[in-house]
Design a protein around this motif. Structure first.
Motif, PDB file in Angstrom:
ATOM      1  N   ASP A   9       0.857  -1.174   0.000  1.00 38.17           N
ATOM      2  CA  ASP A   9       0.000   0.000   0.000  1.00 38.17           C
ATOM      3  C   ASP A   9       0.894   1.224   0.000  1.00 38.17           C
ATOM      4  O   ASP A   9       1.725   1.394   0.903  1.00 38.17           O
ATOM      5  CB  ASP A   9      -0.919   0.019   1.225  1.00 38.17           C
ATOM      6  N   ILE A  10       0.711   2.087  -1.007  1.00 32.69           N
ATOM      7  CA  ILE A  10       1.554   3.265  -1.154  1.00 32.69           C
ATOM      8  C   ILE A  10       0.661   4.501  -1.101  1.00 32.69           C
ATOM      9  O   ILE A  10      -0.259   4.650  -1.917  1.00 32.69           O
ATOM     10  CB  ILE A  10       2.332   3.226  -2.475  1.00 32.69           C
ATOM     11  N   ALA A  11       0.966   5.334  -0.133  1.00 32.46           N
ATOM     12  CA  ALA A  11       0.217   6.587   0.007  1.00 32.46           C
ATOM     13  C   ALA A  11       1.080   7.728  -0.500  1.00 32.46           C
ATOM     14  O   ALA A  11       2.254   7.846  -0.130  1.00 32.46           O
ATOM     15  CB  ALA A  11      -0.175   6.820   1.460  1.00 32.46           C
ATOM     16  N   VAL A  12       0.486   8.572  -1.372  1.00 28.44           N
ATOM     17  CA  VAL A  12       1.188   9.738  -1.905  1.00 28.44           C
ATOM     18  C   VAL A  12       0.862  10.913  -1.004  1.00 28.44           C
ATOM     19  O   VAL A  12      -0.270  11.388  -0.955  1.00 28.44           O
ATOM     20  CB  VAL A  12       0.782  10.018  -3.355  1.00 28.44           C
ATOM     21  N   ARG A  47       4.710   6.965   1.061  1.00 30.96           N
ATOM     22  CA  ARG A  47       4.741   6.145   2.267  1.00 30.96           C
ATOM     23  C   ARG A  47       4.288   4.725   1.902  1.00 30.96           C
ATOM     24  O   ARG A  47       3.175   4.528   1.413  1.00 30.96           O
ATOM     25  CB  ARG A  47       3.862   6.735   3.355  1.00 30.96           C
ATOM     26  N   VAL A  48       5.177   3.778   2.162  1.00 29.01           N
ATOM     27  CA  VAL A  48       4.902   2.381   1.832  1.00 29.01           C
ATOM     28  C   VAL A  48       4.522   1.659   3.111  1.00 29.01           C
ATOM     29  O   VAL A  48       5.259   1.708   4.114  1.00 29.01           O
ATOM     30  CB  VAL A  48       6.127   1.706   1.189  1.00 29.01           C
ATOM     31  N   ALA A  49       3.383   0.981   3.077  1.00 31.14           N
ATOM     32  CA  ALA A  49       2.923   0.219   4.238  1.00 31.14           C
ATOM     33  C   ALA A  49       2.508  -1.169   3.783  1.00 31.14           C
ATOM     34  O   ALA A  49       2.175  -1.393   2.613  1.00 31.14           O
ATOM     35  CB  ALA A  49       1.767   0.943   4.917  1.00 31.14           C
ATOM     36  N   ASP A  50       2.563  -2.074   4.726  1.00 28.75           N
ATOM     37  CA  ASP A  50       2.128  -3.455   4.472  1.00 28.75           C
ATOM     38  C   ASP A  50       2.846  -4.053   3.259  1.00 28.75           C
ATOM     39  O   ASP A  50       2.239  -4.760   2.435  1.00 28.75           O
ATOM     40  CB  ASP A  50       0.610  -3.513   4.260  1.00 28.75           C
ATOM     41  N   LEU A  51       4.144  -3.774   3.147  1.00 27.39           N
ATOM     42  CA  LEU A  51       4.929  -4.366   2.059  1.00 27.39           C
ATOM     43  C   LEU A  51       5.136  -5.852   2.323  1.00 27.39           C
ATOM     44  O   LEU A  51       5.542  -6.245   3.413  1.00 27.39           O
ATOM     45  CB  LEU A  51       6.292  -3.676   1.944  1.00 27.39           C
ATOM     46  N   THR A  62       8.856  -8.567   4.562  1.00 28.98           N
ATOM     47  CA  THR A  62       7.819  -7.629   4.976  1.00 28.98           C
ATOM     48  C   THR A  62       8.497  -6.331   5.368  1.00 28.98           C
ATOM     49  O   THR A  62       9.665  -6.324   5.772  1.00 28.98           O
ATOM     50  CB  THR A  62       7.013  -8.170   6.173  1.00 28.98           C
ATOM     51  N   GLY A  63       7.755  -5.231   5.253  1.00 27.37           N
ATOM     52  CA  GLY A  63       8.392  -3.986   5.625  1.00 27.37           C
ATOM     53  C   GLY A  63       7.497  -2.784   5.429  1.00 27.37           C
ATOM     54  O   GLY A  63       6.341  -2.881   5.018  1.00 27.37           O
ATOM     55  N   LYS A  64       8.078  -1.651   5.721  1.00 23.98           N
ATOM     56  CA  LYS A  64       7.397  -0.377   5.581  1.00 23.98           C
ATOM     57  C   LYS A  64       8.462   0.706   5.465  1.00 23.98           C
ATOM     58  O   LYS A  64       9.635   0.490   5.784  1.00 23.98           O
ATOM     59  CB  LYS A  64       6.498  -0.088   6.780  1.00 23.98           C
ATOM     60  N   GLY A  65       8.048   1.890   5.020  1.00 24.78           N
ATOM     61  CA  GLY A  65       8.998   2.980   4.901  1.00 24.78           C
ATOM     62  C   GLY A  65       8.434   4.126   4.092  1.00 24.78           C
ATOM     63  O   GLY A  65       7.243   4.143   3.745  1.00 24.78           O
ATOM     64  N   ILE A  66       9.303   5.047   3.801  1.00 24.20           N
ATOM     65  CA  ILE A  66       8.891   6.210   3.043  1.00 24.20           C
ATOM     66  C   ILE A  66      10.001   6.595   2.073  1.00 24.20           C
ATOM     67  O   ILE A  66      11.189   6.529   2.404  1.00 24.20           O
ATOM     68  CB  ILE A  66       8.567   7.403   3.979  1.00 24.20           C
TER      69      ILE A  66
END
Length: 851
Positions: free
Chosen positions: A169-172, A178-182, A192-196
């Motif tokens: 899930d990528i939020a602009v 912002r990357v979530a629930d990778l 698995t991961g997350k970041g921006i």
């Protein structure tokens, strides 16, 4: 009440009642009275129905192709090469792009991102006002490929990093992406991961904000990357994950401000194969802070052994610093090290199998040169290096540029009685392949023959140490792969060993190897039969042995130690007493053309086969294929002898022909017979004189080649008492009834010829006081006899003439045949009447009744 009122009455009464009273029925009644409102409601219903039909069409069939093309064009304006199969409008999900292909750069042949479905979160109002309308996206069923070489030319390249089953899930946001629930599968590892990803902005003249993060930006970064990143990619491809493996990724990435980048990566897994090597478990921890990549630990375990790596890399100045520890078996160690190291180890022939422990410190140095700045130590247990058994070993290691050094070497080499200790140090240049070193050893050379050049290997294989291995101090150098450059100097000593079949009780030497020449300068050898010292040089290139020595050692043993070829020269000789030898010159054991030597010998109990001189001295010359023994003189069984020997080598037949000329005088016949017959006691008596000239091949089984001639004379011998003539004596005693006297001295003389394994004579003469015997015949080399003898009384006096007259009838028949062998002679009369054969009836040995 009119009809309408009547019809409406009941309804009205129901409405006005308790159940039908309220606001909604009243509104309904009003609406029925308003015709325009009914039309509007119908229109809304139709619009809603059309909208639902459009939405259903947009979901099942998709938006018009023009819309898809417009969306692709909008992304291209911001630097994204996107291609879509179609765009759907889903009531529940929103805008859904199917079959998405995202190319990282124009030169890429294959897309970097493939997605079965991408849900776009869109703000229509911003889009209508030509503002950034994309607020986010959800990627499902994705495939991400990134080439560590830069541009994506090959979709199956080992330099590609590939993520399968990508979901994110990528939020602009205004700050960035912002990357979530990778979630993804990287070569069997669940990531698995997350970041921006921070979105940097710049202003245009129209005041619009454009996206600056493009796939081509990442591509350019990788295209200019450090060389080790592609290597990491290939290592990942060499992994086969069999058990469960997980990784967690957190990141903050700036595309223009790399100093602000942050990344955290933690991974662990179970059963895994790396380059065919099995590991039970592994883990990786890595942190990126700006341009500094820190690796607290990379660890893999197999059984009770581990390999652990930690360190850090500065990506700005390309500096690396690392620490490595391993207790894995050697096959793991060599399988995991960088290819550059492994290639040098393979070229040096140092690959081995066995237990190892190693610890290395690398850098700080430039990444490209980091493997040239290594220091550490290596411990080996129960290992085998190119056929050399190492029970235990320790060494410190260092590599600075092209210079590799092994120091503080302490090892136990070899097995059983050949084992011993090795200490020392060595240096090796990776560019020139030059090596040098010093050391001290106390193991048998045969323990390391597989590592030695051919010339040294041949010498070492000829040694067998019985009780303890030799010791030596060594200095060596050369170039790997070029045996002619080998330089070796050593002071070595050994006790109780066998060399080329010769036993040595004590030996010390200063040896050297240079230009394929093995030298002992000097060498001292001690044996129970004497000692020898001097210099020896073996030229393996030209096949020559040069020597200058003084020896009191048995010549055969000494010749074997120098070279087996020289031993063939002295093989026919016997030396059972002390000997003094001075030898100098060269033996050419290939073509023999370069042979030129001289040997002076003084010896006791020296000879050939049955010929054993009490004292002897001679000079031996060897020139080319000919060996000449001159000035032979000495004493033999109480007499004297002189002679000469010529030996000629036939290179084509690989054998030698010898010719002996000997003259002897006054030799004790008893001692001579005892030696030739190999018995302890002998009844032969007399003095032996004569000469012989014999020629033939110097091979034990080639007696068929022996030819020669000579003459033998025995004076004052009691020939009728020896076993050979004993049978004849007994026959004559029967004839002369009392036997006259056969115990008186007699003389013997005969000339002979040798050919076809047979000694032939035509003029045997045996003269006693009363008897005279003449004979002819053959004696074969197998000792078979075939002679005919004629006997007649001796003397020229009156008594002898009277005796011959009285015995004439019998004497005319005194012809006898000698057969059998030298050990079992058989005598029988020839041409005697049957009536007279009864005279010879006897059971005595050596007498056979004639026909």
């Amino acid at each position: 009440m009119n009809k309408k009122q009547t019809e409406k009455g009941p309804n009205h009464s129901r409405v006005s009642g308790t159940e039908n009273s309220g606001f909604l029925p009243w509104c309904g009644a009003c609406l029925r009275k308003c015709h325009p409102f009914r039309f509007a409601c119908r229109a809304v219903l139709i619009v809603i129905l059309l909208f639902l039909l459009a939405a259903l069409y947009a979901d099942l069939v998709g938006l018009p192709q023009g819309v898809t093309e417009r969306v692709e064009a909008a992304f291209r304006e911001d630097g994204y090469d996107i291609r879509l199969r179609r765009i759907r409008l889903n009531v529940l999900k929103g805008i859904v792009a199917e079959g998405l292909e995202l190319y990282g750069a124009p030169r890429d042949r294959y897309p970097s991102l493939l997605a079965g479905e991408v849900i776009l979160l869109w703000n229509p109002l911003d889009w209508l006002h030509e503002r950034q309308a994309l607020t986010g996206m959800r990627i499902r069923d994705g495939l991400f490929r990134l080439s560590t070489l830069g541009y994506l030319y090959d979709e199956t390249s080992p330099y590609n990093l590939t993520l399968k089953d990508v979901s994110a899930d990528i939020a602009v946001e205004s700050a960035g992406y912002r990357v979530a629930d990778l979630s993804a599968n990287a070569n069997g590892i669940l990531v698995t991961g997350k970041g921006i990803i921070v979105r940097d902005k710049r202003g245009d003249g129209d005041g619009k904000k454009r996206l600056l993060l493009r796939p081509e930006t990442v591509t350019r970064i990788l295209e200019n990357n450090v060389h080790w990143i592609p290597r990491v990619s290939t290592q990942i491809h060499n992994m086969e994950i069999r058990g469960r493996a997980e990784a967690k990724l957190d990141f903050i990435i700036h595309t223009t401000n790399t100093l602000a980048n942050e990344l955290s990566f933690d991974a662990h897994g179970g059963d895994t194969l790396v380059r065919g090597l099995s590991f039970d478990e592994w883990r990786v921890e890595a942190r990126l802070l700006g341009t500094r990549l820190q690796v607290p630990v990379i660890e893999a375990a197999k059984g009770g052994s581990i390999v652990s790596v930690s360190g850090q890399v500065d990506l700005a100045d390309q500096q690396l610093e690392a620490h490595v520890f391993s207790s894995l078996p050697a096959i793991y160690l060599t399988g995991l090290i960088p290819a550059a190291w492994r290639n040098h180890i393979e070229q040096s022939g140092l690959l081995f199998a066995g237990g190892t422990k190693a610890e290395l410190w690398i850098g700080p140095a430039a990444i490209s040169e980091s493997w040239r700045t290594m220091r550490g130590w290596l411990s080996v247990d129960s290992a085998e290096v190119r056929g050399v058994w190492i029970d235990k070993a320790f060494a410190s290691l260092s590599l600075a540029g092209e210079h590799f050094e092994i120091d503080k070497v302490d090892a136990l080499i070899g097995r059983d009685r050949n084992s011993g200790r090795l200490t020392g140090s060595a240096q090796y240049n990776l560019a020139t392949k030059e090596f040098a070193g010093v050391g001290r050893s106390s193991f048998a050379p045969v323990a390391v023959t597989s590592l030695l050049p051919p010339q040294i290997k041949e010498v070492c294989r000829s040694m067998e140490f019985v009780q303890e291995p030799p010791s030596g101090d060594w200095k060596f150098g050369g170039v790997i792969g070029n045996p002619e450059t080998l330089l070796l100097e050593a002071k070595a000593s050994g006790r109780n060993f066998v060399y080329n079949g010769s036993y040595v009780s004590n030996c010390w030497a200063v040896l050297s190897v240079s230009n394929r020449v093995f030298s002992l300068r000097p060498v001292h050898v001690e044996r129970s039969d004497g000692s020898a010292e001097g210099t020896v040089a073996i030229d393996y290139r030209n096949g020559r042995v040069t020597f200058d020595a003084v020896s009191g050692v048995d010549p055969k043993s000494l010749a074997r130690m120098i070279t087996p070829v020289l031993e063939k020269v002295v093989r026919p000789f016997r030396c059972e007493g002390p000997v003094e030898i001075k030898a100098a010159g060269t033996v050419d054991y290939r073509s023999r053309e370069g042979t030129d030597f001289r040997v002076d010998v003084k010896a006791r109990d020296f000879g050939m086969q049955w010929f054993l001189a009490e004292e002897c001295e001679f000079t031996c010359f060897g020139v080319g294929t000919t060996v000449t023994v001159n000035c032979i003189q000495g004493s033999l069984y109480g007499g004297s002898f002189t002679g000469k020997v010529d030996i000629v080598w036939d290179d084509a037949a690989s054998n030698a022909t010898g010719e002996v000329l000997a003259v002897w005088k006054g030799v004790d016949f008893s001692d001579f017979s005892r030696n030739i017959r190999q018995v302890d006691d002998d009844s032969h008596r007399g003095k032996l004189s004569g000469w012989a000239n014999v020629k033939g091949l110097l091979e034990v089984n080639r007696t068929d080649t022996i030819t020669g001639r000579g003459r033998v004379k025995i004076e004052d011998g009691y020939l009728f008492k020896i076993p050979l003539f004993g049978g004849l004596s007994r026959l004559l005693e029967k004839i002369y009834l009392g036997g006259l006297s056969f115990s008186s001295p007699s003389n013997f003389k005969a000339s002979f010829d040798i050919a076809d394994r047979t000694i032939t004579t035509e003029d045997i003469e045996v003269a006693g006081r009363l008897m005279y015997i003449e004979g002819v015949g053959n004696c074969h080399f197998n000792q078979d006899l075939d002679f005919i003898f004629k006997v007649k009384p001796l003397g020229d006096n009156v008594l002898a003439e009277t005796f011959r007259l009285l015995t004439y009838p019998i004497s005319s028949l005194l012809r006898f045949q000698l057969t059998g062998s030298l050990n079992v002679p058989k005598w029988s009369p020839v041409n005697w009447p049957k009536e007279m054969l009864k005279v010879f009836e006897t059971s005595e040995p050596g007498v056979v009744r004639g026909e």
